[in-house]
Design a protein around this motif. Structure first.
Motif, PDB file in Angstrom:
ATOM      1  N   VAL A  88       0.841  -1.189   0.000  1.00  0.00           N
ATOM      2  CA  VAL A  88       0.000   0.000   0.000  1.00  0.00           C
ATOM      3  C   VAL A  88       0.880   1.245   0.000  1.00  0.00           C
ATOM      4  O   VAL A  88       1.774   1.370   0.827  1.00  0.00           O
ATOM      5  CB  VAL A  88      -0.934   0.026   1.224  1.00  0.00           C
ATOM      6  N   GLN A  89       0.617   2.118  -0.934  1.00  0.00           N
ATOM      7  CA  GLN A  89       1.337   3.390  -0.977  1.00  0.00           C
ATOM      8  C   GLN A  89       0.359   4.497  -0.565  1.00  0.00           C
ATOM      9  O   GLN A  89      -0.789   4.493  -0.973  1.00  0.00           O
ATOM     10  CB  GLN A  89       1.876   3.676  -2.377  1.00  0.00           C
ATOM     11  N   LEU A  90       0.858   5.413   0.258  1.00  0.00           N
ATOM     12  CA  LEU A  90       0.035   6.495   0.774  1.00  0.00           C
ATOM     13  C   LEU A  90       0.628   7.833   0.362  1.00  0.00           C
ATOM     14  O   LEU A  90       1.845   8.035   0.482  1.00  0.00           O
ATOM     15  CB  LEU A  90      -0.057   6.423   2.296  1.00  0.00           C
ATOM     16  N   GLN A  91      -0.212   8.723  -0.096  1.00  0.00           N
ATOM     17  CA  GLN A  91       0.236  10.049  -0.522  1.00  0.00           C
ATOM     18  C   GLN A  91      -0.622  11.097   0.165  1.00  0.00           C
ATOM     19  O   GLN A  91      -1.810  11.225  -0.130  1.00  0.00           O
ATOM     20  CB  GLN A  91       0.131  10.190  -2.034  1.00  0.00           C
ATOM     21  N   ALA A  92      -0.011  11.838   1.067  1.00  0.00           N
ATOM     22  CA  ALA A  92      -0.722  12.902   1.781  1.00  0.00           C
ATOM     23  C   ALA A  92      -0.579  14.224   1.034  1.00  0.00           C
ATOM     24  O   ALA A  92       0.446  14.480   0.389  1.00  0.00           O
ATOM     25  CB  ALA A  92      -0.176  13.044   3.195  1.00  0.00           C
ATOM     26  N   SER A  93      -1.605  15.041   1.152  1.00  0.00           N
ATOM     27  CA  SER A  93      -1.579  16.354   0.513  1.00  0.00           C
ATOM     28  C   SER A  93      -2.496  17.304   1.280  1.00  0.00           C
ATOM     29  O   SER A  93      -3.253  16.883   2.162  1.00  0.00           O
ATOM     30  CB  SER A  93      -2.030  16.252  -0.941  1.00  0.00           C
ATOM     31  N   GLY A  94      -2.410  18.588   0.924  1.00  0.00           N
ATOM     32  CA  GLY A  94      -3.302  19.564   1.524  1.00  0.00           C
ATOM     33  C   GLY A  94      -2.674  20.470   2.546  1.00  0.00           C
ATOM     34  O   GLY A  94      -3.334  21.381   3.060  1.00  0.00           O
ATOM     35  N   GLY A  95      -1.415  20.245   2.861  1.00  0.00           N
ATOM     36  CA  GLY A  95      -0.752  21.103   3.827  1.00  0.00           C
ATOM     37  C   GLY A  95      -0.545  22.507   3.278  1.00  0.00           C
ATOM     38  O   GLY A  95      -0.729  22.763   2.088  1.00  0.00           O
ATOM     39  N   GLY A  96      -0.198  23.409   4.154  1.00  0.00           N
ATOM     40  CA  GLY A  96       0.048  24.777   3.752  1.00  0.00           C
ATOM     41  C   GLY A  96       0.178  25.671   4.960  1.00  0.00           C
ATOM     42  O   GLY A  96       0.307  25.203   6.092  1.00  0.00           O
ATOM     43  N   MET A  97       0.115  26.945   4.703  1.00  0.00           N
ATOM     44  CA  MET A  97       0.228  27.934   5.759  1.00  0.00           C
ATOM     45  C   MET A  97      -1.140  28.563   6.001  1.00  0.00           C
ATOM     46  O   MET A  97      -1.850  28.920   5.055  1.00  0.00           O
ATOM     47  CB  MET A  97       1.245  29.006   5.386  1.00  0.00           C
ATOM     48  N   VAL A  98      -1.485  28.703   7.273  1.00  0.00           N
ATOM     49  CA  VAL A  98      -2.782  29.268   7.631  1.00  0.00           C
ATOM     50  C   VAL A  98      -2.616  30.088   8.905  1.00  0.00           C
ATOM     51  O   VAL A  98      -1.723  29.805   9.721  1.00  0.00           O
ATOM     52  CB  VAL A  98      -3.839  28.148   7.804  1.00  0.00           C
ATOM     53  N   GLN A  99      -3.464  31.068   9.065  1.00  0.00           N
ATOM     54  CA  GLN A  99      -3.420  31.864  10.289  1.00  0.00           C
ATOM     55  C   GLN A  99      -4.153  31.138  11.412  1.00  0.00           C
ATOM     56  O   GLN A  99      -5.037  30.309  11.167  1.00  0.00           O
ATOM     57  CB  GLN A  99      -4.060  33.229  10.061  1.00  0.00           C
ATOM     58  N   ALA A 100      -3.788  31.468  12.623  1.00  0.00           N
ATOM     59  CA  ALA A 100      -4.452  30.891  13.792  1.00  0.00           C
ATOM     60  C   ALA A 100      -5.954  31.132  13.701  1.00  0.00           C
ATOM     61  O   ALA A 100      -6.397  32.221  13.317  1.00  0.00           O
ATOM     62  CB  ALA A 100      -3.900  31.498  15.070  1.00  0.00           C
ATOM     63  N   GLY A 101      -6.712  30.095  14.019  1.00  0.00           N
ATOM     64  CA  GLY A 101      -8.156  30.169  13.908  1.00  0.00           C
ATOM     65  C   GLY A 101      -8.692  29.672  12.584  1.00  0.00           C
ATOM     66  O   GLY A 101      -9.906  29.473  12.427  1.00  0.00           O
ATOM     67  N   GLY A 102      -7.810  29.460  11.645  1.00  0.00           N
ATOM     68  CA  GLY A 102      -8.203  29.018  10.324  1.00  0.00           C
ATOM     69  C   GLY A 102      -8.400  27.521  10.224  1.00  0.00           C
ATOM     70  O   GLY A 102      -8.305  26.792  11.225  1.00  0.00           O
ATOM     71  N   SER A 103      -8.663  27.068   9.003  1.00  0.00           N
ATOM     72  CA  SER A 103      -8.949  25.660   8.755  1.00  0.00           C
ATOM     73  C   SER A 103      -8.147  25.141   7.570  1.00  0.00           C
ATOM     74  O   SER A 103      -7.767  25.908   6.677  1.00  0.00           O
ATOM     75  CB  SER A 103     -10.439  25.467   8.448  1.00  0.00           C
ATOM     76  N   LEU A 104      -7.915  23.858   7.582  1.00  0.00           N
ATOM     77  CA  LEU A 104      -7.289  23.151   6.470  1.00  0.00           C
ATOM     78  C   LEU A 104      -7.863  21.746   6.425  1.00  0.00           C
ATOM     79  O   LEU A 104      -8.233  21.191   7.479  1.00  0.00           O
ATOM     80  CB  LEU A 104      -5.770  23.048   6.644  1.00  0.00           C
ATOM     81  N   ARG A 105      -7.891  21.161   5.239  1.00  0.00           N
ATOM     82  CA  ARG A 105      -8.254  19.758   5.120  1.00  0.00           C
ATOM     83  C   ARG A 105      -7.103  19.015   4.451  1.00  0.00           C
ATOM     84  O   ARG A 105      -6.696  19.370   3.348  1.00  0.00           O
ATOM     85  CB  ARG A 105      -9.531  19.560   4.311  1.00  0.00           C
ATOM     86  N   LEU A 106      -6.616  18.014   5.139  1.00  0.00           N
ATOM     87  CA  LEU A 106      -5.590  17.154   4.584  1.00  0.00           C
ATOM     88  C   LEU A 106      -6.248  15.913   3.984  1.00  0.00           C
ATOM     89  O   LEU A 106      -7.254  15.426   4.484  1.00  0.00           O
ATOM     90  CB  LEU A 106      -4.597  16.725   5.660  1.00  0.00           C
ATOM     91  N   SER A 107      -5.631  15.428   2.922  1.00  0.00           N
ATOM     92  CA  SER A 107      -6.091  14.207   2.277  1.00  0.00           C
ATOM     93  C   SER A 107      -4.952  13.217   2.215  1.00  0.00           C
ATOM     94  O   SER A 107      -3.774  13.604   2.171  1.00  0.00           O
ATOM     95  CB  SER A 107      -6.578  14.497   0.856  1.00  0.00           C
ATOM     96  N   CYS A 108      -5.287  11.956   2.181  1.00  0.00           N
ATOM     97  CA  CYS A 108      -4.287  10.903   2.032  1.00  0.00           C
ATOM     98  C   CYS A 108      -4.890   9.837   1.139  1.00  0.00           C
ATOM     99  O   CYS A 108      -5.860   9.175   1.528  1.00  0.00           O
ATOM    100  CB  CYS A 108      -3.902  10.330   3.385  1.00  0.00           C
ATOM    101  N   GLU A 109      -4.340   9.720  -0.055  1.00  0.00           N
ATOM    102  CA  GLU A 109      -4.853   8.761  -1.024  1.00  0.00           C
ATOM    103  C   GLU A 109      -3.994   7.510  -1.032  1.00  0.00           C
ATOM    104  O   GLU A 109      -2.750   7.595  -1.058  1.00  0.00           O
ATOM    105  CB  GLU A 109      -4.902   9.374  -2.421  1.00  0.00           C
ATOM    106  N   ALA A 110      -4.644   6.377  -1.021  1.00  0.00           N
ATOM    107  CA  ALA A 110      -3.949   5.097  -1.027  1.00  0.00           C
ATOM    108  C   ALA A 110      -3.991   4.483  -2.414  1.00  0.00           C
ATOM    109  O   ALA A 110      -4.934   4.680  -3.178  1.00  0.00           O
ATOM    110  CB  ALA A 110      -4.587   4.146  -0.026  1.00  0.00           C
ATOM    111  N   SER A 111      -2.952   3.735  -2.704  1.00  0.00           N
ATOM    112  CA  SER A 111      -2.922   2.952  -3.930  1.00  0.00           C
ATOM    113  C   SER A 111      -2.354   1.580  -3.595  1.00  0.00           C
ATOM    114  O   SER A 111      -1.520   1.446  -2.697  1.00  0.00           O
ATOM    115  CB  SER A 111      -2.103   3.640  -5.016  1.00  0.00           C
ATOM    116  N   GLY A 112      -2.813   0.575  -4.311  1.00  0.00           N
ATOM    117  CA  GLY A 112      -2.398  -0.780  -4.002  1.00  0.00           C
ATOM    118  C   GLY A 112      -3.113  -1.285  -2.758  1.00  0.00           C
ATOM    119  O   GLY A 112      -3.579  -0.498  -1.944  1.00  0.00           O
ATOM    120  N   GLY A 113      -3.220  -2.560  -2.605  1.00  0.00           N
ATOM    121  CA  GLY A 113      -3.862  -3.112  -1.423  1.00  0.00           C
ATOM    122  C   GLY A 113      -5.364  -2.872  -1.413  1.00  0.00           C
ATOM    123  O   GLY A 113      -5.932  -2.311  -2.352  1.00  0.00           O
ATOM    124  N   THR A 114      -6.000  -3.300  -0.336  1.00  0.00           N
ATOM    125  CA  THR A 114      -7.438  -3.127  -0.172  1.00  0.00           C
ATOM    126  C   THR A 114      -7.659  -2.108   0.928  1.00  0.00           C
ATOM    127  O   THR A 114      -7.588  -2.424   2.117  1.00  0.00           O
ATOM    128  CB  THR A 114      -8.114  -4.464   0.173  1.00  0.00           C
TER     129      THR A 114
END
Length: 121
Positions: free
Chosen positions: A1-27
């Motif tokens: 299984v390979q995992l690839q995370a994304s969605g990081g960045g810079m944000v001000q305090a109080g803000g929001s972000l959504r991270l994603s992690c997509e898998a490939s291979g495996g179940t």
């Protein structure tokens, strides 16, 4: 299984972000999916986990602010981060385990490369 995370960045305090992690291979649906983070100069620590059936578990430090979810059809796990604080600044990693939910790194079978989240004050 390979995992690839994304969605990081810079944000001000109080803000929001959504991270994603997509898998490939495996179940994907066979695995508990987890998020860990490592702040500068600190050990990697558990953040959140979601079981195959959707049960979720959070570190006390993020409870009420972060929400972990998964889409088995897209082989992707997410973490929605709100009310971010400077102390949330870290490299965030996703991981997969065939064992049950664990807050320790040892039982993780697969790791993705991290994505950096920086929260400014």
């Amino acid at each position: 299984v390979q995992l690839q995370a994304s969605g990081g960045g810079m944000v001000q305090a109080g803000g929001s972000l959504r991270l994603s992690c997509e898998a490939s291979g495996g179940t994907f649906s066979n695995y508990v999916m987890e998020w860990f983070r490592q702040a500068p100069g600190s050990e990697r620590e558990f953040v959140a986990a979601i079981s195959q059936s959707g049960y979720t578990y959070y570190a006390d430090s993020v409870k009420g602010r972060f929400t972990v979810s998964r889409d088995n059809g897209k082989k992707t796990v997410y973490v929605q981060m709100t009310s971010l604080k400077p102390v949330d600044t870290a490299v965030y990693f996703c991981a997969a385990t065939a064992a049950g939910i664990s807050t320790a790194e040892g039982p993780m079978n697969y790791w993705g490369k991290g994505t950096l989240v920086t929260v400014s004050s």
